[in-house]
Motif scaffolding. Structure first.
Motif, PDB file in Angstrom:
ATOM      1  N   HIS B  50       0.758  -1.126   0.089  1.00  0.00           N
ATOM      2  CA  HIS B  50      -0.007   0.069   0.050  1.00  0.00           C
ATOM      3  C   HIS B  50       0.740   1.237  -0.017  1.00  0.00           C
ATOM      4  CE1 HIS B  50      -3.198   2.661   0.865  1.00  0.00           C
ATOM      5  NE2 HIS B  50      -2.561   3.270   1.685  1.00  0.00           N
ATOM      6  N   ILE B  51       1.819   1.277   0.912  1.00  0.00           N
ATOM      7  CA  ILE B  51       2.750   2.406   1.174  1.00  0.00           C
ATOM      8  C   ILE B  51       3.544   2.526  -0.314  1.00  0.00           C
ATOM      9  CG2 ILE B  51       4.871   3.382   2.305  1.00  0.00           C
ATOM     10  CD1 ILE B  51       3.530   2.397   4.900  1.00  0.00           C
ATOM     11  N   TYR B  52       4.294   1.597  -0.724  1.00  0.00           N
ATOM     12  CA  TYR B  52       5.136   1.596  -1.825  1.00  0.00           C
ATOM     13  C   TYR B  52       4.513   1.775  -3.414  1.00  0.00           C
ATOM     14  CZ  TYR B  52       8.831   0.604   1.452  1.00  0.00           C
ATOM     15  OH  TYR B  52       9.798   0.817   2.596  1.00  0.00           O
ATOM     16  N   ARG B  53       3.251   1.363  -3.143  1.00  0.00           N
ATOM     17  CA  ARG B  53       2.490   1.481  -4.492  1.00  0.00           C
ATOM     18  C   ARG B  53       1.738   2.930  -4.729  1.00  0.00           C
ATOM     19  NH1 ARG B  53       4.633  -2.334  -7.060  1.00  0.00           N
ATOM     20  NH2 ARG B  53       4.445  -4.256  -6.243  1.00  0.00           N
ATOM     21  N   ASN B  54       1.821   3.616  -3.429  1.00  0.00           N
ATOM     22  CA  ASN B  54       1.190   5.099  -3.660  1.00  0.00           C
ATOM     23  C   ASN B  54       2.147   6.231  -3.087  1.00  0.00           C
ATOM     24  OD1 ASN B  54      -1.894   4.225  -4.302  1.00  0.00           O
ATOM     25  ND2 ASN B  54      -1.274   2.759  -2.460  1.00  0.00           N
ATOM     26  N   LEU B  55       3.261   6.130  -3.516  1.00  0.00           N
ATOM     27  CA  LEU B  55       4.370   7.299  -2.986  1.00  0.00           C
ATOM     28  C   LEU B  55       4.024   8.372  -3.810  1.00  0.00           C
ATOM     29  CD1 LEU B  55       7.483   5.092  -3.516  1.00  0.00           C
ATOM     30  CD2 LEU B  55       6.631   5.876  -1.291  1.00  0.00           C
ATOM     31  N   THR B  56       3.938   9.577  -2.667  1.00  0.00           N
ATOM     32  CA  THR B  56       3.616  11.121  -3.016  1.00  0.00           C
ATOM     33  C   THR B  56       5.119  11.476  -3.749  1.00  0.00           C
ATOM     34  OG1 THR B  56       4.413  11.759  -1.080  1.00  0.00           O
ATOM     35  CG2 THR B  56       2.029  11.091  -1.339  1.00  0.00           C
ATOM     36  N   ALA B  57       4.985  12.578  -4.377  1.00  0.00           N
ATOM     37  CA  ALA B  57       6.090  13.124  -5.030  1.00  0.00           C
ATOM     38  C   ALA B  57       7.378  13.417  -4.184  1.00  0.00           C
ATOM     39  CB  ALA B  57       5.888  14.314  -5.847  1.00  0.00           C
ATOM     40  N   TRP B  58       6.949  13.860  -2.835  1.00  0.00           N
ATOM     41  CA  TRP B  58       7.850  14.168  -1.883  1.00  0.00           C
ATOM     42  C   TRP B  58       8.489  12.858  -1.243  1.00  0.00           C
ATOM     43  CZ3 TRP B  58      10.999  17.449  -0.269  1.00  0.00           C
ATOM     44  CH2 TRP B  58      11.562  17.540   0.891  1.00  0.00           C
ATOM     45  N   GLN B  59       7.681  11.794  -0.969  1.00  0.00           N
ATOM     46  CA  GLN B  59       8.101  10.649  -0.651  1.00  0.00           C
ATOM     47  C   GLN B  59       9.109  10.172  -1.411  1.00  0.00           C
ATOM     48  OE1 GLN B  59       4.636   8.619  -0.049  1.00  0.00           O
ATOM     49  NE2 GLN B  59       4.358   8.928   2.153  1.00  0.00           N
ATOM     50  N   ARG B  60       8.787  10.187  -2.846  1.00  0.00           N
ATOM     51  CA  ARG B  60      10.079   9.699  -3.727  1.00  0.00           C
ATOM     52  C   ARG B  60      11.240  10.469  -3.549  1.00  0.00           C
ATOM     53  NH1 ARG B  60       7.803   5.972  -7.321  1.00  0.00           N
ATOM     54  NH2 ARG B  60       5.537   6.320  -7.623  1.00  0.00           N
ATOM     55  N   VAL B  61      11.097  11.831  -3.388  1.00  0.00           N
ATOM     56  CA  VAL B  61      12.325  12.678  -3.292  1.00  0.00           C
ATOM     57  C   VAL B  61      13.101  11.996  -2.340  1.00  0.00           C
ATOM     58  CG1 VAL B  61      13.180  15.025  -2.676  1.00  0.00           C
ATOM     59  CG2 VAL B  61      11.328  14.821  -4.117  1.00  0.00           C
ATOM     60  N   GLN B  62      12.253  11.767  -0.982  1.00  0.00           N
ATOM     61  CA  GLN B  62      13.146  11.261   0.107  1.00  0.00           C
ATOM     62  C   GLN B  62      14.093  10.004  -0.213  1.00  0.00           C
ATOM     63  OE1 GLN B  62       9.365  12.287   2.334  1.00  0.00           O
ATOM     64  NE2 GLN B  62      10.915  12.282   4.133  1.00  0.00           N
ATOM     65  N   ILE B  63      13.238   9.185  -1.036  1.00  0.00           N
ATOM     66  CA  ILE B  63      13.849   7.634  -1.478  1.00  0.00           C
ATOM     67  C   ILE B  63      15.000   8.023  -2.131  1.00  0.00           C
ATOM     68  CG2 ILE B  63      13.689   5.808  -2.789  1.00  0.00           C
ATOM     69  CD1 ILE B  63      10.937   5.424  -1.872  1.00  0.00           C
ATOM     70  N   ALA B  64      14.959   9.215  -3.095  1.00  0.00           N
ATOM     71  CA  ALA B  64      16.070   9.349  -4.464  1.00  0.00           C
ATOM     72  C   ALA B  64      17.109  10.191  -3.533  1.00  0.00           C
ATOM     73  CB  ALA B  64      15.298  10.606  -5.095  1.00  0.00           C
ATOM     74  N   ARG B  65      16.894  10.541  -2.153  1.00  0.00           N
ATOM     75  CA  ARG B  65      17.884  11.212  -1.289  1.00  0.00           C
ATOM     76  C   ARG B  65      18.642  10.237  -0.310  1.00  0.00           C
ATOM     77  NH1 ARG B  65      15.131  17.011  -0.302  1.00  0.00           N
ATOM     78  NH2 ARG B  65      15.391  17.903  -2.184  1.00  0.00           N
ATOM     79  N   HIS B  66      18.124   8.962  -0.298  1.00  0.00           N
ATOM     80  CA  HIS B  66      18.355   8.210   0.963  1.00  0.00           C
ATOM     81  C   HIS B  66      19.945   7.882   0.928  1.00  0.00           C
ATOM     82  CE1 HIS B  66      18.144   4.811   3.708  1.00  0.00           C
ATOM     83  NE2 HIS B  66      16.737   5.001   3.747  1.00  0.00           N
ATOM     84  N   GLN B  67      20.329   7.921   2.092  1.00  0.00           N
ATOM     85  CA  GLN B  67      21.838   7.880   2.345  1.00  0.00           C
ATOM     86  C   GLN B  67      22.272   6.379   1.622  1.00  0.00           C
ATOM     87  OE1 GLN B  67      24.402   9.293   4.514  1.00  0.00           O
ATOM     88  NE2 GLN B  67      23.487  11.087   4.133  1.00  0.00           N
ATOM     89  N   ALA B  68      21.345   5.332   1.877  1.00  0.00           N
ATOM     90  CA  ALA B  68      21.629   3.996   1.514  1.00  0.00           C
ATOM     91  C   ALA B  68      21.425   3.935   0.069  1.00  0.00           C
ATOM     92  CB  ALA B  68      21.101   3.079   2.214  1.00  0.00           C
ATOM     93  N   ARG B  69      21.124   4.622  -0.885  1.00  0.00           N
ATOM     94  CA  ARG B  69      20.832   4.643  -2.080  1.00  0.00           C
ATOM     95  C   ARG B  69      22.009   4.236  -2.879  1.00  0.00           C
ATOM     96  NH1 ARG B  69      16.383   5.240  -5.069  1.00  0.00           N
ATOM     97  NH2 ARG B  69      16.469   5.954  -7.365  1.00  0.00           N
ATOM     98  N   PRO B  70      22.145   3.347  -3.846  1.00  0.00           N
ATOM     99  CA  PRO B  70      23.147   3.094  -4.639  1.00  0.00           C
ATOM    100  C   PRO B  70      23.555   4.236  -5.174  1.00  0.00           C
ATOM    101  CG  PRO B  70      21.349   1.695  -5.544  1.00  0.00           C
ATOM    102  CD  PRO B  70      21.037   2.473  -4.324  1.00  0.00           C
ATOM    103  N   TYR B  71      25.066   4.869  -5.485  1.00  0.00           N
ATOM    104  CA  TYR B  71      25.606   6.113  -6.025  1.00  0.00           C
ATOM    105  C   TYR B  71      26.158   5.502  -7.011  1.00  0.00           C
ATOM    106  CZ  TYR B  71      24.550   8.659  -1.394  1.00  0.00           C
ATOM    107  OH  TYR B  71      23.924   8.889  -0.253  1.00  0.00           O
ATOM    108  N   SER B  72      26.732   6.546  -7.797  1.00  0.00           N
ATOM    109  CA  SER B  72      27.387   6.297  -9.220  1.00  0.00           C
ATOM    110  C   SER B  72      28.382   5.309  -9.136  1.00  0.00           C
ATOM    111  CB  SER B  72      27.848   7.666  -9.826  1.00  0.00           C
ATOM    112  OG  SER B  72      26.666   8.510  -9.859  1.00  0.00           O
ATOM    113  N   LEU B  73      29.263   5.648  -8.084  1.00  0.00           N
ATOM    114  CA  LEU B  73      30.271   4.423  -8.091  1.00  0.00           C
ATOM    115  C   LEU B  73      30.022   3.178  -7.671  1.00  0.00           C
ATOM    116  CD1 LEU B  73      33.187   6.643  -6.433  1.00  0.00           C
ATOM    117  CD2 LEU B  73      32.913   6.098  -8.983  1.00  0.00           C
ATOM    118  N   ASP B  74      28.668   2.951  -7.025  1.00  0.00           N
ATOM    119  CA  ASP B  74      28.219   1.737  -6.794  1.00  0.00           C
ATOM    120  C   ASP B  74      27.689   0.981  -8.171  1.00  0.00           C
ATOM    121  OD1 ASP B  74      28.496   1.851  -3.988  1.00  0.00           O
ATOM    122  OD2 ASP B  74      26.557   3.271  -4.163  1.00  0.00           O
ATOM    123  N   TYR B  75      26.840   1.683  -9.003  1.00  0.00           N
ATOM    124  CA  TYR B  75      26.607   1.066 -10.377  1.00  0.00           C
ATOM    125  C   TYR B  75      27.799   0.941 -11.166  1.00  0.00           C
ATOM    126  CZ  TYR B  75      22.045   2.458  -9.272  1.00  0.00           C
ATOM    127  OH  TYR B  75      20.559   2.478  -8.528  1.00  0.00           O
TER     128      TYR B  75
END
Lengths: 284, 322
Positions: B50-75
């Motif tokens: 329910h939560i992940y299928r209905n993410l708001t724009a702002w929630q996505r921004v927070q995911i996009a900025r997440h500290q644990a998100r893969p960064y360029s060098l990870d890719y």
């Protein structure tokens, strides 16, 4: 509570009322300058050379050969593409500024002549929503550049802008790529582009066509930069150097070719184009 | 990977904690057969969906900025191989916020340029939080020209809050460095693919993003200004960032509708930070697909199509060509 309250003329005796806007206090020297005198002097203070804001149409009238300007793309109108409902609705803002300025958007563009030489020109007007660049401004500037490329003409862009128009979101950002890309093709055709930076030129406009001129001119003391000074101070917690982000600062730091007083702009452009148009057919 | 929960993920975390408690209570017994355990597990699954299928724009921004998100060098590590980093703009310095170099993906040797953030404080300071200086953009251009010279495609990874707003950046004309990239990328005679992997912050993002194909991760965003910046200007207060994020339509799906991104790369449920390997596989597949499509196109045609694509962006009334 102040002891020295401003006297209020609103609804007061008519005889004391000074006609609205007859005199302007110059932010440069503090002197009162008569409006008519300012107008005759291209909105430059006769005492201290302070350059006041200058509307796009008025600027054109002073800059180009008389009667030579033919405006283009006059039917381009901005739309509220995102359906922007924020603290203020974009549609209302547009209407307000269209009424206030008599402009449709922040750019006036067309073909004109400078000492007989045909040029394609686009001018931004800061009075229209801070000269912000949305789709219409970007499209008009791009068309002015493309028209110059197609007709083998020099292009002149006079900037005055707070940057991208936030109400159009990514459509605004993409105007940076569009205008800069059009300049790539114009440059490949070995045609001259002269960019003129006026107060203020910032953000996405500085980070696209405004800093790509073969020659970059700036009006004295114009504020020119990428980020605003407040943002820089808040981000870096650093004091800003004296004169930071002024035309003079950018000249000494190597971005601006020449600082040109508004009254010398026409003759400077004519001289520059005489050099740079050598390779093109229209210079004889 | 430490994946600190975001505010809107708290209901999931609470249920997970409940489940753990219950399991501990039942230790030694047939845990999975317990009806209460099954009930909570189902609820977790439902809540998560329910939560992940209905993410708001702002929630996505927070995911996009997440500290644990893969960064360029990870890719670069997970989806590429044989990365050779090349340093410096040959003018002033080497910008650690914008690493670049040579790398191989699938059958393609290419030039890679990327914004890079840091995870811990020290690394983040070194990477300047992913905000490049003019040196970064000039290094990127140097490497892109090298790519053109040697017939290598360019892959760029966009992940920046924006170009750095600092005194040095202004003194060395960060705006000009971006503007020149916009102009030169438009006529670069080699295939170019840009991927927005996290934050696509304004001109600083576009400065390496004028590409034949622009791809975006499902939860990444790409915007003319940060939501906080827009809120500060248009709402007069940063606390309206969530509304600003919504109003600016900065998400992957909207950008695809506008034609500004060519493909959305799916992320694992809840965001790329939940599974780096799966994210890298999806990214690799998408990048390879586009590189293969572009490989056959003659350089002049690439440039003409690139120009035509960016030329189209704009929304207005009227304006028939004269």
């Amino acid at each position: 509570m102040s002891f020295f309250e401003k006297p209020s003329f609103i609804g007061g005796g008519k005889k004391k009322q000074i006609p609205n806007g007859l005199f302007v206090k110059c932010p440069g020297c503090g002197e009162l300058v008569h409006n008519l005198e300012l107008q005759e002097n291209q909105h430059v203070c006769p005492n201290c050379e302070h350059h006041f804001a200058f509307g796009a149409r008025e600027r054109l009238a002073h800059l180009l050969d008389p009667e030579s300007f033919v405006e283009t793309d006059t039917d381009l109108r901005p739309v509220d593409v995102l359906g922007f409902q924020g603290a203020a609705a974009y549609k209302e803002r547009l209407q307000k500024y269209q009424q206030k300025t008599g402009l449709v958007d922040s750019v006036v563009s067309g073909l004109g002549k400078l000492d007989g030489r045909e040029v394609s020109i686009a001018i931004m007007d800061f009075e229209f929503l801070g000269g912000s660049m949305g789709s219409v401004a970007g499209e008009k500037i791009t068309r002015a550049i493309e028209r110059a490329t197609a007709r083998q003409l020099p292009v002149i862009v006079i900037s005055a802008s707070g940057g991208a128009r936030l109400y159009e979101g990514m459509f605004s950002l993409m105007q940076m790529a569009k205008t800069s890309g059009a300049l790539a093709l114009h440059s490949q055709a070995r045609l001259p582009y002269i960019s003129i930076l006026t107060n203020p030129t910032t953000g996405g406009v500085t980070a696209s066509f405004a800093t790509l001129g073969d020659v970059i001119l700036a009006e004295p003391k114009a504020m020119i930069g990428f980020a605003g000074p407040r943002v820089i101070r808040e981000t870096t917690l650093q004091d800003l150097p004296p004169g930071f982000q002024t035309a003079e600062f950018l000249e000494s730091h190597g971005l601006v070719d020449i600082i040109v007083s508004r009254k010398k702009l026409r003759e400077t452009l004519i001289s520059l184009l005489a050099y740079l148009c050598c390779a093109t057919p229209q210079s004889v | 990977m430490n994946t600190l929960p975001l505010e809107f993920e708290k209901p999931i975390v609470e249920l997970e904690r409940k489940l753990e408690d219950l399991k501990r209570h039942l230790h030694g017994q047939e845990v999975n057969a317990d009806p209460e355990v099954r009930r909570i597990a189902e609820r977790i699954d439902k809540t998560r969906q329910h939560i992940y299928r209905n993410l708001t724009a702002w929630q996505r921004v927070q995911i996009a900025r997440h500290q644990a998100r893969p960064y360029s060098l990870d890719y670069l590590r997970l989806a590429f191989r044989d990365f050779i980093e090349l340093h410096g703009d040959r003018l002033f310095s080497d910008d650690k916020a914008m690493p670049g170099g040579l790398a191989t993906i699938g059958e393609f040797k290419c030039v890679v340029i990327a914004h890079q953030k840091g995870r811990e404080v020290k690394e983040n300071v070194r990477r300047n939080f992913g905000s490049a200086h003019p040196e970064g953009y000039r290094k990127a251009l140097r490497l892109m020209r090298m790519a053109e010279k040697f017939g290598l495609p360019v892959v760029s990874f966009i992940d920046t809050p924006g170009a750095y707003p600092g005194v040095g950046a202004e003194e060395r004309h960060v705006s000009e460095s971006i503007a020149v990239n916009l102009r030169e990328m438009m006529i670069l005679k080699t295939p170019t693919v840009a991927v927005v992997i996290g934050e696509g912050g304004s001109g600083g993002a576009l400065g390496i993003g004028v590409s034949d194909r622009v791809l975006i991760l499902e939860n990444a965003y790409y915007s003319v200004i940060s939501p906080e910046g827009a809120a500060a200007i248009l709402w007069k207060h940063r606390q309206h960032a969530a509304e600003a994020a919504e109003a600016m339509k900065l998400g992957a799906r909207e950008l695809q509708e506008f034609g500004m991104v060519d493909e959305i790369i799916p992320e694992p449920l809840g965001g790329a930070h939940h599974d780096h390997e799966a994210s890298a596989r999806a990214l690799q597949e998408a990048v390879l697909k586009h590189l293969r499509e572009l490989r056959a196109v003659p350089a002049d045609e690439l440039v003409a199509k690139r120009y035509a694509k960016f030329r189209r962006f704009g929304a207005f009334e009227g304006g028939k060509a004269i």
